[in-house]
Design a protein around this motif. Structure first.
Motif, PDB file in Angstrom:
ATOM      1  N   GLY A 142      53.952  39.100  30.676  1.00 18.15           N
ATOM      2  CA  GLY A 142      53.409  40.323  31.262  1.00 18.15           C
ATOM      3  C   GLY A 142      51.968  40.558  30.861  1.00 18.15           C
ATOM      4  N   ASP A 143      51.642  40.257  29.611  1.00 15.51           N
ATOM      5  CA  ASP A 143      50.254  40.428  29.153  1.00 15.51           C
ATOM      6  C   ASP A 143      49.316  39.497  29.906  1.00 15.51           C
ATOM      7  N   ASP A 144      49.757  38.257  30.128  1.00 12.73           N
ATOM      8  CA  ASP A 144      48.917  37.300  30.858  1.00 12.73           C
ATOM      9  C   ASP A 144      48.675  37.763  32.286  1.00 12.73           C
ATOM     10  N   LEU A 145      49.737  38.227  32.934  1.00 12.09           N
ATOM     11  CA  LEU A 145      49.589  38.672  34.323  1.00 12.09           C
ATOM     12  C   LEU A 145      48.728  39.923  34.414  1.00 12.09           C
ATOM     13  N   LYS A 146      48.851  40.804  33.432  1.00  9.97           N
ATOM     14  CA  LYS A 146      48.003  42.000  33.428  1.00  9.97           C
ATOM     15  C   LYS A 146      46.534  41.608  33.260  1.00  9.97           C
ATOM     16  N   ALA A 147      46.275  40.662  32.340  1.00 11.14           N
ATOM     17  CA  ALA A 147      44.896  40.207  32.140  1.00 11.14           C
ATOM     18  C   ALA A 147      44.366  39.544  33.411  1.00 11.14           C
ATOM     19  N   GLU A 148      45.213  38.771  34.091  1.00 11.83           N
ATOM     20  CA  GLU A 148      44.797  38.121  35.337  1.00 11.83           C
ATOM     21  C   GLU A 148      44.486  39.163  36.410  1.00 11.83           C
ATOM     22  N   ARG A 149      45.329  40.184  36.499  1.00 13.11           N
ATOM     23  CA  ARG A 149      45.094  41.241  37.477  1.00 13.11           C
ATOM     24  C   ARG A 149      43.809  42.006  37.166  1.00 13.11           C
ATOM     25  N   ASP A 150      43.626  42.374  35.902  1.00 10.15           N
ATOM     26  CA  ASP A 150      42.420  43.124  35.524  1.00 10.15           C
ATOM     27  C   ASP A 150      41.169  42.295  35.762  1.00 10.15           C
ATOM     28  N   SER A 151      41.243  40.988  35.485  1.00  8.46           N
ATOM     29  CA  SER A 151      40.091  40.125  35.727  1.00  8.46           C
ATOM     30  C   SER A 151      39.771  40.049  37.205  1.00  8.46           C
ATOM     31  N   ALA A 152      40.834  39.958  38.035  1.00  7.94           N
ATOM     32  CA  ALA A 152      40.603  39.904  39.482  1.00  7.94           C
ATOM     33  C   ALA A 152      40.000  41.202  39.983  1.00  7.94           C
ATOM     34  N   ARG A 153      40.468  42.321  39.444  1.00  5.90           N
ATOM     35  CA  ARG A 153      39.887  43.612  39.829  1.00  5.90           C
ATOM     36  C   ARG A 153      38.413  43.689  39.446  1.00  5.90           C
ATOM     37  N   ALA A 154      38.115  43.256  38.218  1.00  8.33           N
ATOM     38  CA  ALA A 154      36.724  43.316  37.762  1.00  8.33           C
ATOM     39  C   ALA A 154      35.835  42.408  38.598  1.00  8.33           C
ATOM     40  N   ASN A 155      36.329  41.220  38.922  1.00 15.65           N
ATOM     41  CA  ASN A 155      35.536  40.288  39.728  1.00 15.65           C
ATOM     42  C   ASN A 155      35.285  40.850  41.115  1.00 15.65           C
ATOM     43  N   THR A 156      36.320  41.457  41.704  1.00 19.67           N
ATOM     44  CA  THR A 156      36.157  42.053  43.034  1.00 19.67           C
ATOM     45  C   THR A 156      35.164  43.204  42.993  1.00 19.67           C
ATOM     46  N   ALA A 157      35.296  44.043  41.978  1.00 23.07           N
ATOM     47  CA  ALA A 157      34.372  45.173  41.866  1.00 23.07           C
ATOM     48  C   ALA A 157      32.938  44.688  41.651  1.00 23.07           C
ATOM     49  N   ALA A 158      32.778  43.625  40.879  1.00 20.15           N
ATOM     50  CA  ALA A 158      31.431  43.099  40.637  1.00 20.15           C
ATOM     51  C   ALA A 158      30.816  42.554  41.925  1.00 20.15           C
ATOM     52  N   LEU A 159      31.616  41.862  42.714  1.00 20.31           N
ATOM     53  CA  LEU A 159      31.085  41.318  43.970  1.00 20.31           C
ATOM     54  C   LEU A 159      30.737  42.432  44.960  1.00 20.31           C
TER      55      LEU A 159
END
Length: 317
Positions: A142-159
């Protein structure tokens, strides 16, 4: 692991009471015991032990290498962070001429890709978390998937922010945003470097390695001790002083201790006196002792002392 044999308090009081009762007109030594303040060195994060550089009995100084953990993931993260710094720096430099149509198209294509990754990450997270809560999947998943989701959110927001900035008419705002991206990439690199350095554990205090708990090739969990050390000046003497003699002793005062088999007493310094009194145990209640109070006193031994933990000693001053 270190096994310090401590004398029971009942035994201490019995010995002290018998000693004090032998010759009431003469001050008699008080019986105490040697205790060790063990230092347990743990892994700051989980991982496989690749090397254990010390053995039981080794003397280590501050900064000496103790053990290392596998660092392949951290090496990759550091390389990725450096690449992102280079990318962010190049983009910030290129923004001086403004974003071209082709650049905007590229950014929007990357945003679509990032949004797709985000959608997949959120779906994986939503699908797996109920299994984690039920104990079917491990919490680390669950921690890995949460980190993956948060990273994807941050990358999308940055773009999205990059596209917004690229479409701005003013170049100063674009350069400021690009500079912030560079700073963010540098901060990420510093964090990855820190995690990489933590895979190599060195001694923070000088002392002697007492026990190696884990060996090379074993898996160390975060916070679990890998070895135990006896720091320099990690030995102390603990003894109990009757209330009638408490005024004769103070913190910083030197007292003499002597163990069986030694002909010379050692001078040690009192480092702590308990603020609360304790009653002598009922098992040794007598007419003279049943109402007497005692106070715990600790004295630090010098680092070169040859005394061992659990050894009874006589204390006098």
């Amino acid at each position: 692991m270190p096994n310090v044999n401590r004398l029971p308090r009942v035994a201490l009081f019995a010995i002290a009471g018998a000693t004090l009762g032998c010759q009431p007109n003469e001050p008699q030594p008080i019986i105490g015991y040697v205790e060790a303040d063990w230092l347990y060195v743990a892994a700051p994060d989980a991982g496989w032990l690749t090397t254990v550089e010390v053995e039981e009995g080794d003397i280590v100084a501050v900064g000496d290498l103790l053990f290392t953990l596998d660092d392949q993931i951290e090496q990759a993260a550091t390389a990725e962070a450096l690449a992102k710094i280079a990318e962010a720096t190049a983009r910030a430099k290129d923004l001086g001429s403004g974003a071209r149509r082709e650049e905007l198209l590229t950014l929007k294509a990357r945003l679509r890709e990032a949004e797709a990754l985000l959608q997949r990450a959120e779906a994986n997270y939503a699908r797996t978390m109920p299994l984690v809560e039920q104990g079917i999947e491990p919490s680390s998943r669950g921690d890995d998937l949460k980190a993956e989701r948060d990273s994807a959110r941050a990358n999308t927001a940055a773009l999205r922010e990059d596209i917004r900035v690229a479409e701005l008419a003013g170049r100063s705002q674009a350069r400021a945003a690009a500079g912030a991206t560079v700073e963010s990439a540098q901060a990420a690199w510093q964090q990855s470097e820190l995690r990489l350095n933590e895979r190599t554990v060195t001694a923070r205090r000088a002392g002697r390695v007492e026990t190696t708990i884990l060996s090379e090739g074993e898996f160390a969990t975060m916070g679990a001790p890998v070895l135990a050390m006896l720091p320099d000046e990690g030995l102390m003497v603990r003894f109990y002083v009757p209330q009638a003699q408490l005024t004769d002793i103070s913190v910083g005062q030197s007292v003499r201790i002597q163990s069986d088999g030694t002909s010379t007493a050692i001078s040690v310094t009192v480092s702590r006196i308990a603020t609360e009194a304790e009653f002598t145990p009922p098992v040794i209640y007598t007419r003279d002792m049943r109402e007497k109070l005692v106070f715990l006193v600790e004295a630090t031994l010098p680092k070169n002392s040859s005394l061992k933990p659990g050894l009874p000693v006589e204390v006098s001053w």
